[in-house]
Design an enzyme around this catalytic site. Structure first.
Site, PDB file in Angstrom:
ATOM      1  N   ASN A 233      -4.812   2.913   3.355  1.00 48.19           N
ATOM      2  CA  ASN A 233      -3.950   1.759   3.118  1.00 48.19           C
ATOM      3  C   ASN A 233      -4.732   0.461   2.930  1.00 48.19           C
ATOM      4  OD1 ASN A 233      -3.805   2.743   6.166  1.00 48.19           O
ATOM      5  ND2 ASN A 233      -3.874   0.508   6.220  1.00 48.19           N
TER       6      ASN A 233
ATOM      7  N   CYS B 138       0.836  -1.201   0.000  1.00 48.58           N
ATOM      8  CA  CYS B 138       0.000   0.000   0.000  1.00 48.58           C
ATOM      9  C   CYS B 138       0.873   1.254   0.000  1.00 48.58           C
ATOM     10  CB  CYS B 138      -0.930  -0.003   1.206  1.00 48.58           C
ATOM     11  SG  CYS B 138      -0.097  -0.148   2.813  1.00 48.58           S
ATOM     12  N   THR B 139       1.978   1.229   0.755  1.00 48.53           N
ATOM     13  CA  THR B 139       2.851   2.405   0.834  1.00 48.53           C
ATOM     14  C   THR B 139       3.598   2.622  -0.473  1.00 48.53           C
ATOM     15  OG1 THR B 139       3.087   2.103   3.227  1.00 48.53           O
ATOM     16  CG2 THR B 139       4.723   3.480   2.127  1.00 48.53           C
TER      17      THR B 139
ATOM     18  N   ASN C 241      -3.295  -6.124  11.323  1.00 51.49           N
ATOM     19  CA  ASN C 241      -3.505  -7.410  11.997  1.00 51.49           C
ATOM     20  C   ASN C 241      -2.207  -8.117  12.339  1.00 51.49           C
ATOM     21  OD1 ASN C 241      -6.270  -7.739  12.408  1.00 51.49           O
ATOM     22  ND2 ASN C 241      -6.628  -8.394  10.306  1.00 51.49           N
TER      23      ASN C 241
ATOM     24  N   THR D 113       9.993  -0.595   6.808  1.00 53.39           N
ATOM     25  CA  THR D 113       9.132  -0.621   5.623  1.00 53.39           C
ATOM     26  C   THR D 113       9.983  -0.977   4.421  1.00 53.39           C
ATOM     27  OG1 THR D 113       7.693   0.655   4.164  1.00 53.39           O
ATOM     28  CG2 THR D 113       9.410   1.880   5.291  1.00 53.39           C
TER      29      THR D 113
END
Length: 481
Positions: free
Chosen positions: A453, A289-290, A320, A347
């Site tokens: 996201n 997503c990033t 999660n 990340t």
């Protein structure tokens, strides 16, 4: 008549026009596979108020509100044309007609602007393409919602099955309930029923078979009438070619991963490098997503100003993968309570940039902080540019990119002075430029990029699946190159 009376009368008139738009938009979608957009936002299945709000939102971008009385003539003009499957942006039609100096009527201009979707140029309606979801977690359920929403005339993507591990009593009922209600994204727009005897969820008329399996090798999809399908793996359990190849079973043609791919698996960010996917490629990834949030604006900035180096700091909602309360976790810090802490973590988005933008020579570094919000993140992109620029220049450029460029479905733009993260829940763009937070000084630019996201990323996944399945229809008017 008072000012208040004038305002109310104007509102009622616009309501009446928006009401008249709904059946036209619906008929174009159902009968011709035409999706009507307004500045890249779909108007299909939208309420009167939603249509009016979408028109008003144009004020945040273009500086002035777009009225339904301006766009309705273009919508009516579309009904007179022999249209094929396409996406048509009536906001862009209205804007480009206003700037046009040919002296054409609305009908003449519309016919000219969408000529690529009419007559001998139009694309023939294709057979529906089967889709299978492997896994049914946060992304899986949102992708399911999008697939059901986009079923349209039935000639596009068809969600045929969901593969999950066997659960306990009333497993399918509980999974259907999670699809029906979501604490972040709200109620499912439509109806859902469960046929337990046939292990099927019926959502807005779409029969979705729930298949129980602990491993890809246990499933023969042809036994369920599934053929030539695209399988979307939402589990992230397998991320290299060898692991993802396990899904290439009878009935499955291609595999799309909703996580960063490893090794030689192509990482695709729609709008940036989706056109590099080879027709015979059977396994690919939609990256993270990033990565989807930062790569489109990074490309836009590099195209215009050149980027020498950059750093991205993501302030990311918890996921999660973290623990609700302190407990063991294989990764550092992620074992600490997600709702109670800001958690520094790694990340891979910065390193993934090279896969999506191989021509970018700049070195991009990155780090991340998980924070106690359930959805919507922000990426702070700090760039050293190849030339100096002013804040006003960069703002005007990014505003134009969000409106008219090939990246307009990926990059949104907002100038609201009090925008906060929850405002972007449900955004369908990969990222949203926050105009008020943008900083530019000489050759240094700092972009603040909001992104949902969960949902924004799921929209990017669907765009990739549409592209590789051959049901990604062209958009008119064509965006400026």
């Amino acid at each position: 008549m008072t000012v208040n009376d004038d305002s109310f009368t104007n509102w009622k008139n616009r309501e009446e026009t928006a009401e008249a738009m709904i059946p036209i938009i619906g008929k174009l979608h159902r009968e011709r596979d035409v999706t009507v957009l307004l500045h890249s936002r779909s108007l299909v299945n939208k309420s009167v108020v939603s249509i009016l709000k979408t028109h008003r939102f144009a004020r945040q971008i273009a500086g002035e509100e777009l009225s339904v009385t301006e766009t309705m003539p273009f919508l009516r003009a579309l009904t007179t044309l022999d249209l094929g499957p396409s996406q048509i942006d009536i906001g862009m039609l209205a804007a480009t007609h206003k700037a046009d100096d040919q002296g054409l009527s609305v009908e003449e201009f519309t016919a000219q602007a969408v000529a690529g979707a009419t007559g001998s140029n139009k694309i023939e309606r294709r057979e529906g393409r089967d889709v299978v979801l492997y896994g049914f977690g946060r992304i899986g359920r949102l992708v399911a919602r999008l697939l059901i929403e986009k079923a349209g005339s039935g000639n596009g993507l068809r969600l045929r099955a969901i593969v999950v591990r066997g659960g306990g009593e009333q497993d399918i009922v509980k999974r259907a309930s999670l699809l029906r209600r979501d604490s972040i994204h709200g109620q499912f727009q439509g109806t859902i029923t469960v046929d337990e005897a046939n292990s099927t969820i019926v959502a807005n008329g779409n029969a979705i078979r729930v298949i129980y399996a602990n491993d890809p090798s246990e499933v023969d999809y042809t036994a369920y009438g599934i053929k030539n399908a695209i399988l979307i793996d939402n589990t992230g359990k397998w991320r290299d070619r060898a692991g993802l190849s396990l899904h290439l079973r009878p009935g499955i043609d291609k595999v799309v991963l909703t996580a960063p791919g490893k090794g030689d698996v192509p990482n695709i960010v729609h709008g940036v490098n989706h056109d590099t996917v080879k027709p015979d490629e059977r396994i690919l990834s939609c990256a993270s997503c990033t990565t989807n949030a930062i790569v489109p604006p990074l490309k836009a900035m590099d195209d215009e100003y050149g980027v020498l180096r950059g750093h991205v700091e993501t302030v990311h909602s918890f996921t999660n993968d973290q623990n609700l309360l302190d407990n063991y976790h294989k990764s550092e810090r992620r074992g600490r309570s997600a709702p109670l802490n800001m958690v520094i973590t790694e990340t891979g988005a910065a390193s993934a940039v090279a896969k999506a933008l191989p021509d970018l020579k700049a070195r991009i570094t990155g780090s991340s902080i998980r924070v106690p919000v359930p959805d919507v993140s922000i990426a702070i992109l700090n760039l050293q540019l190849a030339r100096e620029a002013s804040r006003e220049e960069v703002l005007d450029y990014l505003r134009d990119v969000s409106l008219t460029s090939p990246l307009r479905r990926q990059i949104d733009f907002i100038s609201a002075p009090d925008a906060v993260s929850s405002d972007f829940i449900g955004s369908r763009h990969a990222s949203i430029v926050d105009a008020g937070a943008l900083k530019v000084e000489g050759d240094n630019a700092i972009l603040y990029l909001w992104y949902d996201n969960e949902f924004g990323y799921s929209c990017q996944v669907i765009r990739v699946v549409q592209h590789v399945s051959g049901v990604e229809y062209p958009t008119f008017p064509a965006p400026a190159a």
